[in-house]
Scaffold this active site. Structure first.
Site, PDB file in Angstrom:
ATOM      1  N   LYS A   9       0.827  -1.221   0.000  1.00 50.08           N
ATOM      2  CA  LYS A   9       0.000   0.000   0.000  1.00 50.08           C
ATOM      3  C   LYS A   9       0.862   1.274   0.000  1.00 50.08           C
ATOM      4  O   LYS A   9       2.073   1.222   0.275  1.00 50.08           O
ATOM      5  CB  LYS A   9      -0.926  -0.037   1.226  1.00 50.08           C
ATOM      6  CG  LYS A   9      -1.957  -1.173   1.175  1.00 50.08           C
ATOM      7  CD  LYS A   9      -2.929  -1.095   2.351  1.00 50.08           C
ATOM      8  CE  LYS A   9      -3.974  -2.192   2.285  1.00 50.08           C
ATOM      9  NZ  LYS A   9      -4.969  -2.079   3.389  1.00 50.08           N
ATOM     10  N   TYR A  33     -12.594  -1.953  -3.714  1.00 45.34           N
ATOM     11  CA  TYR A  33     -13.094  -2.062  -2.341  1.00 45.34           C
ATOM     12  C   TYR A  33     -14.622  -1.963  -2.261  1.00 45.34           C
ATOM     13  O   TYR A  33     -15.159  -1.645  -1.201  1.00 45.34           O
ATOM     14  CB  TYR A  33     -12.439  -0.996  -1.463  1.00 45.34           C
ATOM     15  CG  TYR A  33     -11.028  -1.357  -1.015  1.00 45.34           C
ATOM     16  CD1 TYR A  33     -10.804  -2.448  -0.174  1.00 45.34           C
ATOM     17  CD2 TYR A  33      -9.926  -0.611  -1.428  1.00 45.34           C
ATOM     18  CE1 TYR A  33      -9.520  -2.792   0.235  1.00 45.34           C
ATOM     19  CE2 TYR A  33      -8.634  -0.947  -1.013  1.00 45.34           C
ATOM     20  CZ  TYR A  33      -8.442  -2.040  -0.180  1.00 45.34           C
ATOM     21  OH  TYR A  33      -7.179  -2.381   0.234  1.00 45.34           O
ATOM     22  N   PHE A  43     -15.413   3.899   6.811  1.00 44.19           N
ATOM     23  CA  PHE A  43     -14.042   4.230   6.406  1.00 44.19           C
ATOM     24  C   PHE A  43     -13.825   4.147   4.885  1.00 44.19           C
ATOM     25  O   PHE A  43     -12.727   4.392   4.403  1.00 44.19           O
ATOM     26  CB  PHE A  43     -13.027   3.324   7.122  1.00 44.19           C
ATOM     27  CG  PHE A  43     -13.225   1.841   6.904  1.00 44.19           C
ATOM     28  CD1 PHE A  43     -12.797   1.228   5.728  1.00 44.19           C
ATOM     29  CD2 PHE A  43     -13.809   1.050   7.880  1.00 44.19           C
ATOM     30  CE1 PHE A  43     -12.966  -0.128   5.511  1.00 44.19           C
ATOM     31  CE2 PHE A  43     -13.984  -0.318   7.674  1.00 44.19           C
ATOM     32  CZ  PHE A  43     -13.563  -0.900   6.493  1.00 44.19           C
ATOM     33  N   ARG A 102      -2.081 -14.268   4.725  1.00 43.06           N
ATOM     34  CA  ARG A 102      -2.840 -13.565   5.777  1.00 43.06           C
ATOM     35  C   ARG A 102      -2.090 -13.655   7.110  1.00 43.06           C
ATOM     36  O   ARG A 102      -2.087 -12.705   7.890  1.00 43.06           O
ATOM     37  CB  ARG A 102      -4.245 -14.162   5.914  1.00 43.06           C
ATOM     38  CG  ARG A 102      -5.130 -14.003   4.698  1.00 43.06           C
ATOM     39  CD  ARG A 102      -5.647 -12.614   4.478  1.00 43.06           C
ATOM     40  NE  ARG A 102      -6.468 -12.127   5.563  1.00 43.06           N
ATOM     41  CZ  ARG A 102      -7.117 -10.965   5.542  1.00 43.06           C
ATOM     42  NH1 ARG A 102      -7.029 -10.152   4.491  1.00 43.06           N
ATOM     43  NH2 ARG A 102      -7.836 -10.585   6.560  1.00 43.06           N
ATOM     44  N   THR A 105      -5.597  -6.738  10.888  1.00 49.91           N
ATOM     45  CA  THR A 105      -5.877  -5.477  10.183  1.00 49.91           C
ATOM     46  C   THR A 105      -5.291  -4.279  10.926  1.00 49.91           C
ATOM     47  O   THR A 105      -4.665  -3.407  10.324  1.00 49.91           O
ATOM     48  CB  THR A 105      -7.402  -5.293  10.040  1.00 49.91           C
ATOM     49  OG1 THR A 105      -7.958  -6.461   9.442  1.00 49.91           O
ATOM     50  CG2 THR A 105      -7.736  -4.073   9.198  1.00 49.91           C
ATOM     51  N   ARG A 143       2.395  -6.218   9.229  1.00 46.31           N
ATOM     52  CA  ARG A 143       1.648  -5.071   9.750  1.00 46.31           C
ATOM     53  C   ARG A 143       2.166  -4.627  11.113  1.00 46.31           C
ATOM     54  O   ARG A 143       2.184  -3.431  11.409  1.00 46.31           O
ATOM     55  CB  ARG A 143       0.157  -5.396   9.787  1.00 46.31           C
ATOM     56  CG  ARG A 143      -0.472  -5.344   8.395  1.00 46.31           C
ATOM     57  CD  ARG A 143      -1.858  -5.918   8.378  1.00 46.31           C
ATOM     58  NE  ARG A 143      -2.598  -5.539   7.163  1.00 46.31           N
ATOM     59  CZ  ARG A 143      -3.788  -6.045   6.844  1.00 46.31           C
ATOM     60  NH1 ARG A 143      -4.361  -6.945   7.632  1.00 46.31           N
ATOM     61  NH2 ARG A 143      -4.400  -5.652   5.749  1.00 46.31           N
ATOM     62  N   ASN A 190      -2.015   0.234   6.750  1.00 48.84           N
ATOM     63  CA  ASN A 190      -1.456  -0.988   7.343  1.00 48.84           C
ATOM     64  C   ASN A 190      -0.571  -1.777   6.366  1.00 48.84           C
ATOM     65  O   ASN A 190      -0.407  -2.987   6.482  1.00 48.84           O
ATOM     66  CB  ASN A 190      -2.577  -1.844   7.927  1.00 48.84           C
ATOM     67  CG  ASN A 190      -3.633  -2.202   6.906  1.00 48.84           C
ATOM     68  OD1 ASN A 190      -3.482  -1.916   5.717  1.00 48.84           O
ATOM     69  ND2 ASN A 190      -4.699  -2.843   7.344  1.00 48.84           N
ATOM     70  N   HIS A 211      -2.240  -5.440   1.595  1.00 51.05           N
ATOM     71  CA  HIS A 211      -3.533  -6.095   1.397  1.00 51.05           C
ATOM     72  C   HIS A 211      -3.263  -7.536   1.002  1.00 51.05           C
ATOM     73  O   HIS A 211      -2.299  -7.805   0.282  1.00 51.05           O
ATOM     74  CB  HIS A 211      -4.323  -5.403   0.275  1.00 51.05           C
ATOM     75  CG  HIS A 211      -5.496  -6.216  -0.204  1.00 51.05           C
ATOM     76  ND1 HIS A 211      -6.732  -6.127   0.383  1.00 51.05           N
ATOM     77  CD2 HIS A 211      -5.600  -7.171  -1.177  1.00 51.05           C
ATOM     78  CE1 HIS A 211      -7.562  -6.987  -0.216  1.00 51.05           C
ATOM     79  NE2 HIS A 211      -6.891  -7.634  -1.163  1.00 51.05           N
ATOM     80  N   GLU A 267      -9.695 -10.882  -7.401  1.00 53.60           N
ATOM     81  CA  GLU A 267      -8.736  -9.782  -7.234  1.00 53.60           C
ATOM     82  C   GLU A 267      -7.537  -9.922  -8.178  1.00 53.60           C
ATOM     83  O   GLU A 267      -7.023  -8.924  -8.687  1.00 53.60           O
ATOM     84  CB  GLU A 267      -8.275  -9.732  -5.776  1.00 53.60           C
ATOM     85  CG  GLU A 267      -9.400  -9.314  -4.838  1.00 53.60           C
ATOM     86  CD  GLU A 267      -9.003  -9.310  -3.364  1.00 53.60           C
ATOM     87  OE1 GLU A 267      -9.871  -8.957  -2.545  1.00 53.60           O
ATOM     88  OE2 GLU A 267      -7.852  -9.660  -3.032  1.00 53.60           O
TER      89      GLU A 267
HETATM   90  P1  ADP Z   1      -8.094  -6.706   5.847  1.00 49.51           P
HETATM   91  O1  ADP Z   1      -7.305  -5.807   4.918  1.00 49.51           O
HETATM   92  O2  ADP Z   1      -7.284  -7.108   7.065  1.00 49.51           O
HETATM   93  O3  ADP Z   1      -8.728  -7.879   5.131  1.00 49.51           O
HETATM   94  P2  ADP Z   1     -10.718  -5.393   5.875  1.00 49.51           P
HETATM   95  O4  ADP Z   1     -11.075  -6.164   4.640  1.00 49.51           O
HETATM   96  O5  ADP Z   1     -11.681  -5.417   7.021  1.00 49.51           O
HETATM   97  O6  ADP Z   1      -9.287  -5.820   6.459  1.00 49.51           O
HETATM   98  O7  ADP Z   1     -10.511  -3.857   5.499  1.00 49.51           O
HETATM   99  C1  ADP Z   1      -9.897  -3.479   4.295  1.00 49.51           C
HETATM  100  C2  ADP Z   1      -8.963  -2.325   4.583  1.00 49.51           C
HETATM  101  O8  ADP Z   1      -9.741  -1.209   5.025  1.00 49.51           O
HETATM  102  C3  ADP Z   1      -7.954  -2.552   5.717  1.00 49.51           C
HETATM  103  O9  ADP Z   1      -6.813  -3.268   5.322  1.00 49.51           O
HETATM  104  C4  ADP Z   1      -7.634  -1.126   6.116  1.00 49.51           C
HETATM  105  O10 ADP Z   1      -6.705  -0.517   5.207  1.00 49.51           O
HETATM  106  C5  ADP Z   1      -8.999  -0.454   5.980  1.00 49.51           C
HETATM  107  N1  ADP Z   1      -9.753  -0.468   7.252  1.00 49.51           N
HETATM  108  C6  ADP Z   1     -10.324  -1.525   7.856  1.00 49.51           C
HETATM  109  N2  ADP Z   1     -10.927  -1.168   9.004  1.00 49.51           N
HETATM  110  C7  ADP Z   1     -10.725   0.168   9.142  1.00 49.51           C
HETATM  111  C8  ADP Z   1     -11.101   1.136  10.105  1.00 49.51           C
HETATM  112  N3  ADP Z   1     -11.791   0.802  11.203  1.00 49.51           N
HETATM  113  N4  ADP Z   1     -10.691   2.417   9.926  1.00 49.51           N
HETATM  114  C9  ADP Z   1      -9.991   2.768   8.812  1.00 49.51           C
HETATM  115  N5  ADP Z   1      -9.618   1.904   7.855  1.00 49.51           N
HETATM  116  C10 ADP Z   1      -9.968   0.610   8.000  1.00 49.51           C
END
Ligand code: ADP
Length: 140
Positions: free
Chosen positions: A11, A51, A59, A87, A93, A104, A114, A117, A128
């Site tokens: 990212k 997304y 968010f 993962r 996350t 992370r 973070n 992805h 994807e």
């Molecule tokens: P992951 O990437 O761990 O699979 P998610 O699919 O839940 O997590 O979320 C996608 C992305 O959205 C996260 O990697 C992060 O960049 C962002 N994100 C998730 N939760 C939050 C939050 N509470 N506030 C801000 N950004 C968030």
């Protein structure tokens, strides 16, 4: 165990800090192979589409803005059980909750920024990967 492919994104917070090589070393360190990779600038439209499943989340707009704030490195990782093992090496996350030694934990700046992805299922991985790559661009 099966050889799988998964979609990974380094990212903008990580490309900004020149961490692409260090993050790739984490993948290679657990025998995940980078079988496709390109550095691109996402458009707002691409980020929004990628997304889309989060469109209703609070968010979502911030996330799309963050993902277009600088270059990303999109990549296909290949290896045994690659989806789950990626993962695991990514970590939770929210970097604060991530296990020691995960990407992370070591590099993430915030729950949003973070660093990486990774696809969360074989269905997501297929969708994807095809979002960013044609079959010809993936060389295992
Ligand atoms: P992951 O990437 O761990 O699979 P998610 O699919 O839940 O997590 O979320 C996608 C992305 O959205 C996260 O990697 C992060 O960049 C962002 N994100 C998730 N939760 C939050 C939050 N509470 N506030 C801000 N950004 C968030």
């Amino acid at each position: 165990m099966a050889i799988e492919r998964t979609l990974s994104i380094i990212k903008p917070d990580a490309t900004r800090r020149n961490l692409t090589g260090q993050i790739n070393a984490r993948f290679e360190g657990i025998d995940l192979r980078v079988v496709a990779q390109k550095r691109i600038q996402l458009t707002a439209e691409m980020a929004g589409q990628f997304y889309a499943e989060h469109a209703e989340r609070a968010f979502y707009l911030d996330l799309c803005e963050f993902m277009t704030s600088g270059p990303v490195v999109v990549q296909v990782l290949e290896g045994e059980n690659a989806i789950l093992r990626n993962r695991e090496i990514m970590g939770a996350t929210n970097p604060t909750n991530a296990e020691d030694g995960t990407i992370r934990k070591d590099f993430g700046e915030s729950v949003e920024a973070n660093s990486v992805h990774g696809s969360d299922s074989s269905e997501s991985a297929a969708r994807e990967i095809s979002f960013y790559f044609s079959e010809l661009e993936i060389v295992g």
